[in-house]
Design an enzyme around this catalytic site. Structure first.
Site: not given
Ligand code: APR
Length: 227
Positions: A57, A87, A90, A105, A172-173
């Site tokens: 990643r 969140q 990157d 995060h 975001t979910s």
């Protein structure tokens, strides 16, 4: 006094930059099991698998660019006070020019000592391997909050959301806590806008713009600046 815009972002804001989200059809958690790559137990059980997951990643991050949504939020700083609570791990908000970003995060471009968590190192887009040690001789690990670990920045984020004059939720979910709980902290009467092409369970009074971030965020920013 500049109005304060607080923005809560998730993986969806980086989707148009080419980074996978987690829970969409082609999401990361369709291809990897969380318990194999994103928990402290996974790191103890198979550190090479975990290190490789994040190495892949981190390498990909080097080859992608911020998109119009990241850039619009950076431009908003010219006329508004902007706090981005993300969140995402990157660095696309920073590379687009945002100057006030809270990573709930963690961050892919940083690593830390597995034995002394206060020892955090910039790593950029370089790999880390088993045997790469901190200055005190313990294994380096990704500076990422794994499932089951504390979210150190949540207190700071929880103090900021109540100060918002506008809350924008993008990509975001809202399925992972404590991050998702932040939307409940906004003051009564403060406008909440959600920009997401998908279905998002969120506050009943939120205005939902069913568009991609790359389309919806620049438009929202333009309208806010136009007043
Ligand atoms: N523009 C805007 N939103 C998008 C786009 C897009 N182009 N594409 C997808 N989305 C939306 C999806 O509809 C979904 O609501 O982005 C959201 C992605 O949700 P998740 O994959 O669950 O990502 P996120 O909410 O950031 O996950 C939270 O879970 O696995 C953990 O730590 C990880 O930070 C992550 C957390």
């Amino acid at each position: 006094m500049k109005e304060h815009v607080v923005v809560l972002t998730g993986a969806g804001i980086s989707a148009e930059s080419g980074l996978s989200t987690f829970r969409d059809a082609d999401g990361l958690w369709e291809r990897y099991a969380i318990e194999d790559v994103a928990t402290p137990e996974a790191f103890a059980r198979n550190p090479e698998l975990v290190l490789d997951f994040y190495n892949q990643r981190r390498r990909q991050l080097k080859d992608v660019e911020p998109n119009a949504a990241h850039r619009a939020l950076a431009q908003l700083e010219r006329t508004h006070r902007v706090t981005i609570i993300t969140q995402n791990v990157d660095d696309l908000h920073e590379r687009a020019g945002s100057t006030n970003v809270i990573h709930l995060h963690g961050e892919l471009t940083r690593v830390r000592s597995s034995g002394h968590p206060h020892l955090v190192y910039e790593r950029g887009y370089e790999d880390i391997y088993l045997g790469d040690m901190c200055e005190l001789g313990t294994q380096l690990r990704p500076h990422i909050v794994w499932f089951g670990e504390a979210v150190p920045m949540i207190e700071q984020a929880a103090e900021i959301v109540p100060l918002a004059d506008h809350l924008l939720v993008v990509g975001t979910s809202l399925q992972v806590y404590p991050a998702a709980g932040l939307v409940e902290l906004v003051d009564v009467g403060v406008p909440v806008t959600v920009i997401d092409p998908g279905e998002v369970q969120t506050l009943s009074h939120a205005r939902v713009i069913r568009e991609s971030a790359g389309t919806g965020v620049p438009r929202w920013v333009e309208a806010l600046i136009a007043g």
